[in-house]
Design a protein around this motif. Structure first.
Motif, PDB file in Angstrom:
ATOM      1  N   ASP A  25       0.989  -1.472  -0.241  1.00  0.00           N
ATOM      2  CA  ASP A  25       0.193   0.121  -0.142  1.00  0.00           C
ATOM      3  C   ASP A  25       0.936   1.429  -0.040  1.00  0.00           C
ATOM      4  O   ASP A  25       0.295   2.457  -0.955  1.00  0.00           O
ATOM      5  CB  ASP A  25      -0.998   0.177   1.378  1.00  0.00           C
ATOM      6  N   GLN A  28       1.695   1.923  -3.437  1.00  0.00           N
ATOM      7  CA  GLN A  28       1.158   2.017  -4.723  1.00  0.00           C
ATOM      8  C   GLN A  28       0.899   3.588  -4.232  1.00  0.00           C
ATOM      9  O   GLN A  28       0.741   4.361  -5.104  1.00  0.00           O
ATOM     10  CB  GLN A  28      -0.340   1.417  -4.220  1.00  0.00           C
ATOM     11  N   GLY A  29       1.189   3.965  -2.978  1.00  0.00           N
ATOM     12  CA  GLY A  29       0.854   4.894  -2.527  1.00  0.00           C
ATOM     13  C   GLY A  29       1.999   6.071  -2.830  1.00  0.00           C
ATOM     14  O   GLY A  29       1.542   7.351  -3.064  1.00  0.00           O
ATOM     15  N   GLY A  32       1.065   7.080  -7.184  1.00  0.00           N
ATOM     16  CA  GLY A  32       0.156   7.266  -7.480  1.00  0.00           C
ATOM     17  C   GLY A  32      -1.179   6.335  -8.727  1.00  0.00           C
ATOM     18  O   GLY A  32      -1.046   4.972  -8.055  1.00  0.00           O
ATOM     19  N   ASP A  33      -1.777   6.800  -9.747  1.00  0.00           N
ATOM     20  CA  ASP A  33      -2.769   6.005 -10.025  1.00  0.00           C
ATOM     21  C   ASP A  33      -1.789   5.922 -11.227  1.00  0.00           C
ATOM     22  O   ASP A  33      -1.666   6.093 -12.152  1.00  0.00           O
ATOM     23  CB  ASP A  33      -3.668   7.398 -11.049  1.00  0.00           C
ATOM     24  N   ILE A  34      -1.971   3.902 -10.988  1.00  0.00           N
ATOM     25  CA  ILE A  34      -1.008   3.377 -11.657  1.00  0.00           C
ATOM     26  C   ILE A  34      -2.080   2.982 -12.668  1.00  0.00           C
ATOM     27  O   ILE A  34      -3.442   2.688 -13.119  1.00  0.00           O
ATOM     28  CB  ILE A  34      -1.487   1.498 -11.042  1.00  0.00           C
ATOM     29  N   SER A  57       2.802   4.212 -13.190  1.00  0.00           N
ATOM     30  CA  SER A  57       1.500   5.253 -12.994  1.00  0.00           C
ATOM     31  C   SER A  57       1.651   6.814 -13.629  1.00  0.00           C
ATOM     32  O   SER A  57       2.421   6.781 -14.454  1.00  0.00           O
ATOM     33  CB  SER A  57       1.856   5.924 -10.890  1.00  0.00           C
ATOM     34  N   ALA A  84      -5.615  -0.462 -11.681  1.00  0.00           N
ATOM     35  CA  ALA A  84      -6.031   0.047 -11.184  1.00  0.00           C
ATOM     36  C   ALA A  84      -6.482  -0.326  -9.734  1.00  0.00           C
ATOM     37  O   ALA A  84      -6.769   0.166  -8.665  1.00  0.00           O
ATOM     38  CB  ALA A  84      -7.203   1.296 -11.747  1.00  0.00           C
ATOM     39  N   ASN A  87      -4.093  -0.200  -7.352  1.00  0.00           N
ATOM     40  CA  ASN A  87      -4.316   1.928  -5.716  1.00  0.00           C
ATOM     41  C   ASN A  87      -5.341   0.695  -5.079  1.00  0.00           C
ATOM     42  O   ASN A  87      -4.997   1.077  -3.848  1.00  0.00           O
ATOM     43  CB  ASN A  87      -4.495   2.614  -6.881  1.00  0.00           C
ATOM     44  N   SER A  88      -7.124   0.440  -5.508  1.00  0.00           N
ATOM     45  CA  SER A  88      -7.768   0.279  -4.971  1.00  0.00           C
ATOM     46  C   SER A  88      -7.575  -1.191  -3.902  1.00  0.00           C
ATOM     47  O   SER A  88      -8.012  -0.983  -3.085  1.00  0.00           O
ATOM     48  CB  SER A  88      -8.520   0.430  -5.265  1.00  0.00           C
ATOM     49  N   PRO A  90      -3.721  -3.212  -3.522  1.00  0.00           N
ATOM     50  CA  PRO A  90      -2.729  -3.457  -3.492  1.00  0.00           C
ATOM     51  C   PRO A  90      -1.989  -4.781  -2.549  1.00  0.00           C
ATOM     52  O   PRO A  90      -1.481  -5.643  -2.934  1.00  0.00           O
ATOM     53  CB  PRO A  90      -2.122  -2.623  -3.175  1.00  0.00           C
TER      54      PRO A  90
END
Length: 123
Positions: A25, A28-29, A32-34, A57, A84, A87-88, A90
């Motif tokens: 997590d 991915q933070g 940013g948006d993958i 990303s 994505a 992101n949601s 991981p």
């Protein structure tokens, strides 16, 4: 099932001689948006610390490294249609690949959840 982490922000969930790998997590933070994920082919042999996948990303592209040596048994087909998910979810549905462990002793150098949290807190 035992969960381990690397200092490159990969996680590995081990059950018997098989493992599932993804990014944390925290990773991915930071990314940013993958928007795209390049996964290893089934049957590929990965070496511990070697490049295993690529995640792109809106900010940057980043390599994903193999936490252990092994042979890829499956890549996550859901990421091709919906990158994505990394992101949601991981550390669940956004996993990257599964492999068979070549040398379970390689797990000894990885962090548990508490050590990984302390590592991230120090960044």
């Amino acid at each position: 099932m035992t969960l381990y982490f690397t200092d490159e922000h990969e996680w590995i969930s081990v059950e018997g001689g098989s493992a599932t790998v993804g990014i944390t997590d925290y990773a991915q933070g930071q990314l940013g948006d993958i928007v795209f994920v390049e996964l290893p082919a089934t049957g590929a042999t990965l070496s511990k610390g070697g490049e295993a996948a690529v995640v792109e990303s809106v900010k940057a592209a980043s390599d994903v490294y193999a936490p252990v040596t092994g042979t890829v048994t499956e890549s996550n087909p859901a990421l091709e249609d919906d990158p994505a998910l990394v992101n949601s979810a991981p550390e669940t549905d956004g996993w990257f690949f599964r492999l068979t462990l070549a040398d379970p002793a390689e797990l000894e150098g990885l962090m548990d959840a508490a050590a990984y949290k302390a590592f991230c807190d120090g960044l």
